[in-house]
Design an enzyme around this catalytic site. Sequence first.
Site, short mmCIF file in Angstrom:
data_model
loop_
_atom_site.label_atom_id
_atom_site.label_comp_id
_atom_site.label_asym_id
_atom_site.label_seq_id
_atom_site.Cartn_x
_atom_site.Cartn_y
_atom_site.Cartn_z
N CYS A 88 0.67 -1.27 -0.06
CA CYS A 88 0.05 -0.07 0.13
C CYS A 88 0.80 1.17 -0.02
O CYS A 88 2.12 1.18 0.05
CB CYS A 88 -0.82 0.09 1.24
SG CYS A 88 -0.13 0.00 2.99
N CYS A 121 3.15 1.61 3.08
CA CYS A 121 4.40 1.01 3.00
C CYS A 121 5.56 1.79 2.20
O CYS A 121 6.64 1.88 2.45
CB CYS A 121 4.15 -0.41 2.16
SG CYS A 121 3.08 -1.55 3.17
N ASP A 131 4.45 -43.70 -5.89
CA ASP A 131 5.39 -44.35 -4.99
C ASP A 131 5.02 -44.16 -3.81
O ASP A 131 4.43 -43.06 -3.36
CB ASP A 131 6.87 -43.82 -5.53
CG ASP A 131 7.88 -44.27 -4.29
OD1 ASP A 131 7.96 -45.79 -3.97
OD2 ASP A 131 8.60 -43.49 -3.94
N ASP A 163 9.86 -40.75 -6.64
CA ASP A 163 10.96 -39.76 -6.29
C ASP A 163 12.21 -40.49 -6.29
O ASP A 163 13.07 -39.90 -6.21
CB ASP A 163 10.90 -38.99 -4.84
CG ASP A 163 10.95 -39.99 -3.94
OD1 ASP A 163 10.43 -41.28 -3.88
OD2 ASP A 163 11.61 -39.88 -2.89
N ASP A 216 12.10 -45.45 -9.30
CA ASP A 216 11.03 -44.86 -10.17
C ASP A 216 11.24 -44.38 -11.50
O ASP A 216 10.37 -44.07 -12.21
CB ASP A 216 10.33 -43.69 -9.17
CG ASP A 216 9.77 -44.22 -7.84
OD1 ASP A 216 9.34 -45.31 -7.87
OD2 ASP A 216 9.98 -43.70 -6.92
#
Length: 716
Positions: A37, A40, A438, A612, A616
């Site tokens: 704003c 700020c 997995d 991961d 995999d």
Amino acid sequence: MSAIAACPGCVVAPAIAQTAPQLGPPDLVLSLPAIHCATCINTVERSLRALPQVRSARVNLSLKRVSIHASDLDAEQAVATLDRAGIEAHPLDQSLLESRQDDIGRGLLIRLAIAGFAMMNVMLFSVAIWSGASDATRALFHLISAVITLPAVLFCGQPFFANGMRAVRRGGLNMDVPISLAILLAAGMSLYEVLNSGHHAYFDAALSLTFFLLVGRYLDHRTRSSVHSAAKELAALEVQTAQRVHGTGVERVAVGLLRVGDTVLVPTGMRVPVDGVLNSAAAQADRSFLTGESAAVALTLGDVVQAGEINLGAPFEMTATAVGEDTTLRRVAALVEMAENSRNSYTNLADRAARIYAPMVHLLALAAFVGWVAYDGDLRHALNVAVAVLIITCPCALGLAVPAVATTAIARLFDMGFLVKSGTALERLAEVDMAVFDKTGTLTRQGKPAPLAELSVQQSAIAGALAQASAHPVAQAILAALPVHTPAVLADVTEVAGQGMQGDIDGVTVRLGRGEWLGAAFSGTGLRIGSAPAVPLAVTETPREGAADTLAWLSAQGITPQILSGDRQATVQAFAAKLGVQSALGDISAPQKHDRLAQLQAQGHRVLMVGDGLNDTAALALAHASVAPSSALDASRNAADVVMLREGLDQFPLLIVIARALTRLSGQNFAIAAGYNAIAIPVALLGYATPLLAAIAMSASSLTVLANAMRVKYVK
């Protein structure tokens, strides 16, 4: 001599130019992520201007940055000043930002402004002519319009002319060829009319066409650059200096001089310079730049810290494990740029259609010209019709709209914590009807084992050496729980997919991994040295946030979830029951996972693989679409189409929703473009569209499909 001007701005501007200080590029730029704003802005500018070194401080609210012109002011002083004023601030690499300025966007914007200004002025003369101006007045207005239009069109149309010329030189055609031809023909034909005292000129059409095409081109560029801007902002988060700890104290060095193994001190409020592991007992970090999660993350000894994170707690020490291009920050920035440059099949389809469409446009225009000459023998009218056909059939909507949907979707997903690596990933994600997950590290987050103080010094050293060689979550959890001992020196350390780590010390084989692989009676993780009995290492795991809701949502959407894991069948079954998943298989090796996915796809399923681990990787590469968490091994991340940066799975459903929206909106845009051409082309061929009306209709179609593409931002 006093100046006379038509508007107050013309009088004031020179005075401003004389009085304004010549500041040049800022000396310092800070990121202000929390400002929102005018208060700020005032607080930031007032606080900084109070410093005697500061000559100027200007806040850009859109970019959430402040540019500071100052002498002898370093970033830490400025950050500390704003911190005392209650404003969060972080240094940005200004040189890196400047090196990647958006020259293309700025050039398009300048041409757009000139074309719009010229169009409005020419429209005023056109309105006067349409209102009844005739004879000498009409000729004068046409002449003035020509003086305004011709240089404006030649300058503003450069992006289309240059691109079209390149295509012609290569012996091909693209959408900029008919665009350029239409602009130049409309302007050239109008000039001919003016020089021959004609009643009709279409300078307004040439300028309108140029203006609206530039609007579409600029919007398309902005959409594409939103992803690139994200990459640029990420790269700018890198700090330039770091505090390296050595035997006698701390020295400030350039980040480029840090090496793996160096100990680095990270002060409070500063960004982490490189990837590493925490040496201090505890720390708090803000990793929202990477995950979008604003909550501070609590870290303990041995946890991973990544370049770009902000230290929110007390100063801590870390050991560097990745520097330069290997840091997470650099890899993420590279992935974002990859997403920007990616293309999907819809984009390719649009490009192929445009390549076929461009010659058809020219043939249609030629046919209209020949047909009307044969019909009424009026060359001027025939040329008008041909130009109108050329303008109205411009394939801009076809070429612009689909890439706009894709890039907007990719940019939104990045804001949500998803990196889309493949151009066809979203299209394939929208088609999946089965999701295979997995378990360990994907649906679960590793809990930390109790401190492994019962291990001997030798066992701890060997376990540490094996664990630190793997990025698997279980290995990292064990590493964090081990007493601090110097890791043993091992030879031939290798990772056996789905089993664990293996090495050799003084001719003795040592293993860290699954109990079955170690030949032990227990089924969890353990350590075995030579022929000695395996030692169990208890590691707990908990479901990731949002895992149960995500799996339930997938089932409700007709996407059947399955769990394939290398863990014991009983453990996997119990975990699946906890999450409400009916199909779960344990004791699955990497080849078995690959074969299982191949089997499912042979049955006609379009499978989404989420995993991961090293075991995999083959399944991720084989799947119809694939997703890997950011904590995955490099091989898994490389094989996946999408990388999740967030820890939780709570946003996972939106990934599928946005992918489906992309497909739906792309199809709608094709329909809009086809419907527009089905109506507009016959109208133009029959001579009912002037070049001005054709320019307005064509531009309206392009803007319509672009506006439709923007809807992907609001999909929920």
